[in-house]
Design an enzyme around this catalytic site. Sequence first.
Site, PDB file in Angstrom:
ATOM      1  CG  ASP A  21      -2.066   0.931   1.154  1.00 51.84           C
ATOM      2  OD1 ASP A  21      -2.298   1.488   0.063  1.00 51.84           O
ATOM      3  OD2 ASP A  21      -2.743   1.134   2.175  1.00 51.84           O
ATOM      4  CG  ASN A  69      -7.684  -2.221  -5.721  1.00 54.51           C
ATOM      5  OD1 ASN A  69      -6.730  -2.982  -5.588  1.00 54.51           O
ATOM      6  ND2 ASN A  69      -7.974  -1.306  -4.793  1.00 54.51           N
TER       7      ASN A  69
HETATM    8  C1  FPP Z   1      -2.108   0.182  -3.211  1.00 59.25           C
HETATM    9  O1  FPP Z   1      -1.590   1.485  -3.158  1.00 59.25           O
HETATM   10  C2  FPP Z   1      -1.559  -0.502  -4.358  1.00 59.25           C
HETATM   11  C3  FPP Z   1      -2.280  -1.046  -5.357  1.00 59.25           C
HETATM   12  C4  FPP Z   1      -3.750  -1.053  -5.412  1.00 59.25           C
HETATM   13  C5  FPP Z   1      -1.611  -1.673  -6.507  1.00 59.25           C
HETATM   14  C6  FPP Z   1      -0.455  -2.558  -6.166  1.00 59.25           C
HETATM   15  C7  FPP Z   1       0.349  -2.760  -7.391  1.00 59.25           C
HETATM   16  C8  FPP Z   1       1.707  -2.738  -7.439  1.00 59.25           C
HETATM   17  C9  FPP Z   1       2.580  -2.620  -6.267  1.00 59.25           C
HETATM   18  C10 FPP Z   1       2.415  -2.789  -8.716  1.00 59.25           C
HETATM   19  C11 FPP Z   1       2.231  -3.993  -9.547  1.00 59.25           C
HETATM   20  C12 FPP Z   1       2.496  -5.276  -8.885  1.00 59.25           C
HETATM   21  C13 FPP Z   1       2.892  -6.363  -9.559  1.00 59.25           C
HETATM   22  C14 FPP Z   1       3.007  -7.671  -8.891  1.00 59.25           C
HETATM   23  C15 FPP Z   1       3.250  -6.289 -10.967  1.00 59.25           C
HETATM   24  P1  FPP Z   1      -2.595   2.692  -3.323  1.00 59.25           P
HETATM   25  O2  FPP Z   1      -2.726   3.014  -4.758  1.00 59.25           O
HETATM   26  O3  FPP Z   1      -3.885   2.366  -2.639  1.00 59.25           O
HETATM   27  O4  FPP Z   1      -1.840   3.826  -2.556  1.00 59.25           O
HETATM   28  P2  FPP Z   1      -2.498   5.004  -1.721  1.00 59.25           P
HETATM   29  O5  FPP Z   1      -3.200   4.365  -0.543  1.00 59.25           O
HETATM   30  O6  FPP Z   1      -1.321   5.816  -1.312  1.00 59.25           O
HETATM   31  O7  FPP Z   1      -3.439   5.730  -2.628  1.00 59.25           O
END
Ligand code: FPP
Length: 243
Positions: A21, A69
Site C-alpha cells: 500500500d 479496486n
Molecule cells: C495500493 O496502493 C496498491 C495497489 C492497489 C496496486 C499494487 C500494485 C503494485 C505494487 C504494482 C504492480 C504489482 C505487480 C506484482 C506487478 P494505493 O494506490 O492504494 O496507494 P495510496 O493508498 O497511497 O493511494
Amino acid sequence: MAQPQPKAKDDGPRHVAIIMDGNGRWATQRGRPRLFGHQAGARRVREIVEACPDLGVDYLTVFAFSTENWKRTQSEVAGLMNLFRRYITREAKSLKANDVCVRFIGDRVRLDQKLVSMMDELEALTANCKTVNLTIAINYGGRDEVARATKRLARDVADGKLDPDAVDEETLPKYLDTCVLPDPDLVIRTSGEARISNFLLWQSAYAEYEFIDTLWPDFTAEEFSTLVEGFGTRDRRFGAVSA
Ligand code: FPP
C-alpha cells in the site's frame, strides 16, 4: 482434527504475505500521477522476491489488485492492468532464471483475456521452479474467494462427491485459490494503515502482522529482512500456552 502446530521460537516465516500500500501517496508526494507510484511499486516486487532465498522465505504472496479496486478511476484500473501485462513480459525470463514458481490467485473471470493468457503462460513456464513461490493476487478478495470455494464445494455435495457430514475446517481450504500454499506466517502492510482489507482472511487466522509506515515504493530488501528477522523473536502460541 489436526491443529496448527507452534513453530520453534527462532524459526523464520516460511510464508510472508504483503499488502503493498502507498503507491498513490508516494506519487502524489512527488507531484506525479498515481500510475507513476504503481510503476515504482512494481520494481520493488522484484527486489523483495530476490531477497527471499537468503531470508529463508519460501513463499511470498503479494496483493496487487483487490476485488474492490475496480472502484478506482477507469484510467487507473486500465493503467494497472497494463502494468501487470508489462510486468509479466518484462520479468518472465528472470523469474524463470531465478527458479521462482509464479501463481496467480483471484477471480479471473473479470480480467481481460489477453492478461489471463499471459498469467497462464507464466504459471506454465515456471511450474517446475522451486526456490521461491511467488503468488500474485489479482482481482482477489478474501470473501469472494470463500464464496467461490463454497460454490464449488456445494457442487461437489450436489454431485454426490462430498458428504456434507464430512465437511470440516480442513475441507474448505482445499477449494480455496490458495489450496497448494501453506498459510502465511507473517502479513506485512505498508503505508501506515492497520487494516487487512479482505486479504487472505481464512488463511491468516494465525498469522503475525506488521503494519509499517513506509510507503510501498520505498520498501527495501533491508527493511524486509529486519521484519523477517524480527519474526523469529515472536512467541506464537496458536491458542496454546507457552512451554
Ligand atoms: C495500493 O496502493 C496498491 C495497489 C492497489 C496496486 C499494487 C500494485 C503494485 C505494487 C504494482 C504492480 C504489482 C505487480 C506484482 C506487478 P494505493 O494506490 O492504494 O496507494 P495510496 O493508498 O497511497 O493511494
